[in-house]
Design a protein around this motif. Sequence first.
Motif, PDB file in Angstrom:
ATOM      1  N   GLY A   1       2.941 -30.425  44.527  1.00 30.29           N
ATOM      2  CA  GLY A   1       2.723 -29.855  45.851  1.00 30.29           C
ATOM      3  C   GLY A   1       1.637 -30.537  46.651  1.00 30.29           C
ATOM      4  O   GLY A   1       1.627 -30.476  47.884  1.00 30.29           O
ATOM      5  N   ASP A   2       0.701 -31.187  45.977  1.00 32.33           N
ATOM      6  CA  ASP A   2      -0.400 -31.857  46.672  1.00 32.33           C
ATOM      7  C   ASP A   2      -0.092 -33.314  47.005  1.00 32.33           C
ATOM      8  O   ASP A   2      -0.947 -34.027  47.520  1.00 32.33           O
ATOM      9  N   THR A   3       1.115 -33.749  46.700  1.00 34.66           N
ATOM     10  CA  THR A   3       1.469 -35.152  46.929  1.00 34.66           C
ATOM     11  C   THR A   3       1.584 -35.450  48.417  1.00 34.66           C
ATOM     12  O   THR A   3       2.168 -34.671  49.179  1.00 34.66           O
ATOM     13  N   ASP A   4       1.025 -36.566  48.833  1.00 37.15           N
ATOM     14  CA  ASP A   4       1.086 -37.005  50.222  1.00 37.15           C
ATOM     15  C   ASP A   4       2.544 -37.127  50.664  1.00 37.15           C
ATOM     16  O   ASP A   4       3.389 -37.622  49.926  1.00 37.15           O
ATOM     17  N   HIS A   5       2.831 -36.687  51.899  1.00 33.10           N
ATOM     18  CA  HIS A   5       4.212 -36.709  52.398  1.00 33.10           C
ATOM     19  C   HIS A   5       4.790 -38.122  52.387  1.00 33.10           C
ATOM     20  O   HIS A   5       5.959 -38.317  52.030  1.00 33.10           O
ATOM     21  N   ALA A   6       3.985 -39.113  52.771  1.00 33.14           N
ATOM     22  CA  ALA A   6       4.479 -40.493  52.805  1.00 33.14           C
ATOM     23  C   ALA A   6       4.857 -40.976  51.415  1.00 33.14           C
ATOM     24  O   ALA A   6       5.832 -41.720  51.243  1.00 33.14           O
TER      25      ALA A   6
END
Length: 320
Positions: free
Chosen positions: A32-37
């Motif tokens: 869930g904390d992964t960068d969108h890019a």
Amino acid sequence: LVRLEDMRIAYLLTSLFTIAAATTEIFYYADGDTDHAVTKCVTDAITRLEEATTCISFTENSIEPEIAFAIVHSSECAWQPSNKSIHLSADCISDNFCTELVGKAVGVDRPAQDVAHFLGEKYNCTGPCSGLRCEHGGLLNVERCECSCKYAFGGQRCEQLKRTDFNDASCGVIEAQDAGSLSLSTFPGDQLKGTICQWLLKSNDPWAKFELNFDGLDMDNKDMPPGIICNDILSVYGAGKQTTIPCNGEPVAKMTSASNWVLVELRTNPWSQEAHAGPEIRYNLISRPTGALAFSEGMTASTFVSSLLPAAALIAARLL
């Protein structure tokens, strides 16, 4: 009597069932904390691989026990096999790198352009055209199931040189195992005027690259017309754009191949007024580690340890 329409429906359902039954579902999880890019880079790679094969489907599912990999936002850009996680940050993403990492996660350790082909082989699906794979930069026409080959290459898969009429014994395919040099068989003696030669350097290592050094260029640079950089034509293919090497005194930078092959072509001036030995091109074989690196054992950097926490927590939750 069975109506024709009913037969068509039955055939369609049977076909759909057969396709569904043959599909391998691969599960993954995006923290869930992964960068969108970062997530987009990986999911775009997944989409490309699904489109290039016929029997593989990737599904995001955080509770599936047989998850193939997790996507974790981390400054360490690599595949971590111990906890099945792809570590990426926005600073190191690219289409090719994300494709290579997904390939590594599912057991296909190949450069980006080869991942789909070998993924299909792994799961027994060949994709369009029965798995036809074009070599040496050739492009597959999926409508005609034919390879459109780049300059100098031919064959069904663009696997061979078109020309065989070379007039020097050194020319042709060279299966390189280590560093070496390219030169005419007459070197350092005088080259023949009107020589046509192609050297195709290849390596069996899919991750290898060639570094070319143009230190010795005894070529015809006398009375060159305006705009001409050499009366002898020395060209390189497979190191980005096709490049013609100057012999007019301009410095020539080292060149690195884009993959595990590179083609060098020499056409000497048939009207040369002076004798020349021709070029001597030294090459190094760079067996680089894969773009989808595994972390070294014993790595204890704080960024590395902290990057493992989300994936470690996920695995621990499944074990409870």
